[in-house]
Every structure is written in C-alpha cells, then in structure tokens.
Design an enzyme around this catalytic site. Structure first.
Site, short mmCIF file in Angstrom:
data_model
loop_
_atom_site.label_atom_id
_atom_site.label_comp_id
_atom_site.label_asym_id
_atom_site.label_seq_id
_atom_site.Cartn_x
_atom_site.Cartn_y
_atom_site.Cartn_z
N ASP A 141 0.84 -1.20 0.00
CA ASP A 141 0.00 0.00 0.00
C ASP A 141 0.88 1.25 0.00
O ASP A 141 1.65 1.47 0.94
CB ASP A 141 -0.93 0.00 1.22
N HIS A 148 -4.05 13.77 1.29
CA HIS A 148 -4.29 12.94 2.48
C HIS A 148 -3.08 12.98 3.40
O HIS A 148 -3.22 13.16 4.62
CB HIS A 148 -4.60 11.51 2.04
N ARG A 157 1.30 16.46 13.31
CA ARG A 157 2.44 17.38 13.43
C ARG A 157 2.07 18.70 12.77
O ARG A 157 2.47 18.97 11.63
CB ARG A 157 3.68 16.80 12.72
N GLU A 213 -10.61 4.01 3.72
CA GLU A 213 -9.70 4.83 2.90
C GLU A 213 -10.03 4.59 1.43
O GLU A 213 -10.06 3.45 0.98
CB GLU A 213 -8.23 4.50 3.19
N GLU A 215 -9.12 4.33 -2.17
CA GLU A 215 -7.87 4.12 -2.91
C GLU A 215 -8.14 3.47 -4.26
O GLU A 215 -9.16 2.84 -4.48
CB GLU A 215 -6.91 3.22 -2.11
N ASP A 247 -9.06 0.51 2.05
CA ASP A 247 -8.07 0.10 3.05
C ASP A 247 -8.64 0.45 4.43
O ASP A 247 -8.33 1.50 5.00
CB ASP A 247 -6.75 0.84 2.78
N ARG A 251 -8.02 3.62 13.45
CA ARG A 251 -7.16 4.78 13.73
C ARG A 251 -6.59 4.78 15.14
O ARG A 251 -5.47 5.27 15.36
CB ARG A 251 -7.95 6.07 13.52
N GLN A 254 -3.84 2.29 15.12
CA GLN A 254 -2.76 2.86 14.31
C GLN A 254 -1.96 3.91 15.08
O GLN A 254 -0.73 3.90 15.06
CB GLN A 254 -3.38 3.50 13.06
N LYS A 267 -4.25 -2.09 9.99
CA LYS A 267 -4.60 -2.16 8.57
C LYS A 267 -4.79 -3.59 8.07
O LYS A 267 -5.30 -3.77 6.98
CB LYS A 267 -3.47 -1.53 7.75
N THR A 271 -9.25 -5.71 3.80
CA THR A 271 -9.17 -4.79 2.66
C THR A 271 -10.23 -5.26 1.67
O THR A 271 -10.35 -6.46 1.44
CB THR A 271 -7.77 -4.85 2.01
N THR A 374 -4.55 6.80 0.10
CA THR A 374 -5.85 7.47 0.12
C THR A 374 -5.85 8.68 -0.80
O THR A 374 -4.96 9.54 -0.70
CB THR A 374 -6.16 7.93 1.56
N GLU A 388 -10.02 12.51 8.11
CA GLU A 388 -9.92 13.87 7.58
C GLU A 388 -11.25 14.60 7.67
O GLU A 388 -11.30 15.77 8.08
CB GLU A 388 -9.46 13.82 6.12
#
Ligand code: CA
Length: 443
Positions: A141, A148, A157, A213, A215, A247, A251, A254, A267, A271, A374, A388
């Site tokens: 992936d 994204h 960050r 996600e 994709e 995907d 979260r 993750q 993940k 899928t 994504t 998001e």
C-alpha cells in the site's frame, strides 16, 4: 494535455461502437463495450472462471473459448483466463491482453455474426458470485495521495505535516494479502491495543475509531526477476489494470502502534476490492499529463523520471464515497455521498510506484496488488477518509435522518465508486466496492 502512452486509443475505444447486448448501451452503464473489464465469477454448482463484464451480463471466457469463438493469440488469452484466477492471463503480457480485448470487442459489437452462438454463454451479473480476480501473492500500500498525507500529517504534526522524504520517495508499507476480500461482504471490527491521549496504559478491545480509505487498486501483470529492477520507461506496460480499494483502518490502533515501523494490525484485518479489473488499455483515453509539481518541490530522481510517463502517466478517474447506516436503510434513506475525488490528485504515477518498488531488486509477480494510498483532493468535499472529514474525530459529520459520525459504527456500509469521462468518448465505470461493518468479537 492528454497524451495516451502505455496503450494507445484504438477501435475498441470507438465511441460509435455499440453492443448487441442492449444493457451495455444504456446511459450510465459502467460496462459499455468500450470498457470490457475482467473478473472471476462462479454460478451455483460451477467452478470459478474468468469473464468479461458487458452491460448487466458476463461473457464466460471458458465457454466462449470452448465454443471456438476465439482464434490465434486471443484463443490462448481466453484459455489463460478460463481458470479460477486471472494470474495466467496477467503473466501472458500486454500483447495477449490486447488480442483478447480486440476479439471480445468485435464479438460483442453490433453486427457481429457470432451473436447467436454467444448469447447462450452470457450470464447475468446478478446471478453470479464475484470472486477475487487473482491469487494475490503480495500486497503493497502506497501513500501517494499528497492531500491525504498533508491532512493526516497536520493532525499529528501541525508545524511539520510532510516528512522530508515524502517528495523524493514513493512511500509505502508492505500490506497483508490474506485478508483481502471482494466487494459485497462484511468486515469484522477489529479488537486491538488502543491508547487514547490522556490514558496512562493501553487497553485491548474493539477499535473505537474504525475508518475507510478511498484508494485505487493497481494490478501487476508481468513482473520482474529478483535483483532486476524495472526501468521507469517500461513500468507502465507491467500494469494489467485497476480496481477500487478500501483500506479499512483502525485509527486508534494505528495511533498507538505505528511508530517506529508503520501500520501493522491497524490495517491488516481487512481490505475490500471491487471485483472487476478495468484494464490499462480500457483507460487509454482517460490518461493525463502528471500535474506539474508546485514551485519549490524537487524533480523526481532520474530513476523515477520518464518524459512519456510525465506526459501521460496520470489517470483521470472520478471517485466517490457513499455511506449507508443501518438506520438509513431501515428508514429507506438512500446512501449519502461523503466525498468526491479523482485519481489525478496522486503525487506519484503508477509507473513510478512500479519502478520504485522494484528499484532495489524486489521481484513483482503477476497478480501482485498495489494500493495507491488514500486519494483526497484539495477541496473540503474531496476527503478520502473519515479521519480527515471529521478532523481527527473532533467534528462529527451529519447524516440524513439526524445521525452523526466521527468514525464508523457497526452496521455502516461504505460504497466506493469510480468512473471516467472525456468528451468524444463513452464513459466507463468500475462498478462498486462495498462492504458492511460487523460488530467485534467479544474479548
Ligand atoms: Ca492506505
């Protein structure tokens, strides 16, 4: 600027060509005669085998081959597609793929004299069980959706959303092939280690922040031998075709596990893929020049740079995400569109992904699968994940019927769709990539 490169536009893309199968000519049909996507299907009491979607039917390639409707290279290609996976056809290479497409297009075109022999070999898609189209040896992936990457980076960050390698390296992680399933099923909410901010130690239990996600799936056709990289100028021809890929991502799991080696259990639990492979050749009219990088971004290193790839290596595939909750279905409310995006927003071309993946000598094989990463766009209505859309879970989204969502609830069904449009060509679609969330198993 549109310059088809890897596969040229030919008579199979002719907008005036119509099929003797009426449903293929209907406005809004995903599978007109200009598409001809490949998949693997079975019907009650029969073995899985390859087929081509046309309108609301499947052309059974094994049966059509046995009936002698293919000849020469197209007969060999049809034979390679007659088994339970398309890997042998993928291995046969672009000349075989093209021969099969040309012959299938001519057999299914209005005016074909073979129609009476073919008609009994057509199977309604609605009556078929659609399988994974290939045995997937390896799944990787990527993370090529820069919007994204920026949006997620900002959540983690704020001052430094993109790490310095992003614009040089097509970032990816090696995913898990065993838990990939075709559209139409369910996925079980995973249990895992969660450690919300403010809690001292992690706990184990159902993910509270389950997400999707949006994709593109990229199917490798012919691969490379171990130790022999695929040059960027040849990379596009190694790609057999494309599908939609969800995907699923936990979260909270993750956020706790991802450092220092990246995603793992967040993940690998599930899928989902759309079952029809839209071939690289079918997409020839929908190629675009890769968007110029913003001022100040570095030029890709030489092994990732090819003028022809830059001129025609991007894909104009419109994408959308729909959500249907249990309550919405109960009240007869149609699925709600959450976002629209486009594969043209990817920062790296698919040829660059292939070239990079093999650049150290890693071997790719027929039926290997890539995810694009994504695909969010720059606009607020083009976000490819709930992470998001809900700003990290802080701003719940509103649904018709009065419900809200931060992340997915049990019973939620996510539907991805994709389609290509261009003036002067017949639009083609990808079908659906759909799956429903089941409750976690008790811990
Ligand atoms: Ca992903």
């Amino acid at each position: 600027m549109r310059i088809p490169t890897e596969a040229a536009v030919n008579e199979t893309h002719d907008p005036n060509r119509r099929s003797w199968i009426a449903s293929a000519n209907a406005a809004g049909c995903d599978f007109p005669i200009q598409n001809l996507p490949l998949g693997v299907f079975s019907t009650a009491g029969t073995s899985p085998r390859g087929g081509i979607a046309i309108g609301d039917r499947i052309l059974d390639l094994a049966a059509a081959g046995e009936a002698g409707l293919f000849e020469g290279p197209s007969a060999e290609a049809a034979r390679a597609a007659s088994g339970p996976t398309l890997n042998p056809l993928m291995e046969a290479g672009p000349t075989a793929w093209s021969a099969l497409r040309r012959r299938a297009s001519s057999l299914l075109a209005e005016g074909a004299t073979e129609w009476a022999r073919l008609e009994p070999l057509l199977i309604p898609i609605a009556a078929a069980d659609l399988r994974l189209p290939a045995a997937i040896g390896d799944y990787t992936d990527f993370y090529a959706g820069i919007h994204h990457a920026l949006n997620v980076g900002r959540l983690m960050r704020p001052d430094n959303p993109l790490l310095p390698n992003y614009k040089y390296v097509p970032i990816a992680y090696h995913g898990r092939a065993s838990s990939i399933r075709p559209s139409g099923g369910t996925l079980r909410r995973p249990n895992g280690q969660r450690k919300p901010a403010g809690e001292e130690a992690p706990s184990f239990g159902p993910s509270r922040n389950l997400d999707y996600e949006l994709e593109l799936g990229i199917w490798i056709g012919t691969g490379n031998r171990l130790g022999e990289p695929i040059p960027i100028r040849e990379a596009g021809r190694r790609i057999f075709g494309f599908c939609l890929l969800n995907d699923w991502s936990a979260r909270d799991v993750q956020g706790w596990e991802y450092q220092p080696l990246g995603p793992f259990l967040a993940k690998n639990f599930s899928t989902t893929l759309s079952p029809w492979i839209v071939t690289a050749e079918a997409l020839a009219p929908f190629r675009l020049a890769q968007a110029a990088r913003p001022e100040g971004d570095p030029k890709p290193l030489d092994y990732l740079w090819d003028a022809a790839d830059q001129a025609g290596g991007a894909l104009d595939i419109g994408l959308e995400i729909m959500l249907s909750t249990e309550a919405m279905r109960r009240e007869g409310i149609a699925p709600q569109r959450l976002a629209v995006s486009n594969a043209r927003h990817l920062y790296w071309t698919v040829a660059q992904m292939v070239a990079h993946h093999s650049s150290g000598g890693c071997d790719l094989h027929p039926g290997d699968l890539f995810g694009s990463g994504t695909i969010s766009g720059p606009a607020p209505d083009s976000l490819g994940s709930l992470l998001e859309l809900s700003a990290g879970g802080r701003q719940p989204i509103e649904l018709p019927g009065g419900e809200t969502r931060r992340f997915l609830e049990d019973g939620d069904e996510v539907i991805l769709k994709g389609s290509c449009r261009r003036d002067g060509f017949v639009p083609i679609g990808f079908g659906e990539c759909r799956a429903r969330v089941e409750p976690a198993l008790p811990v």
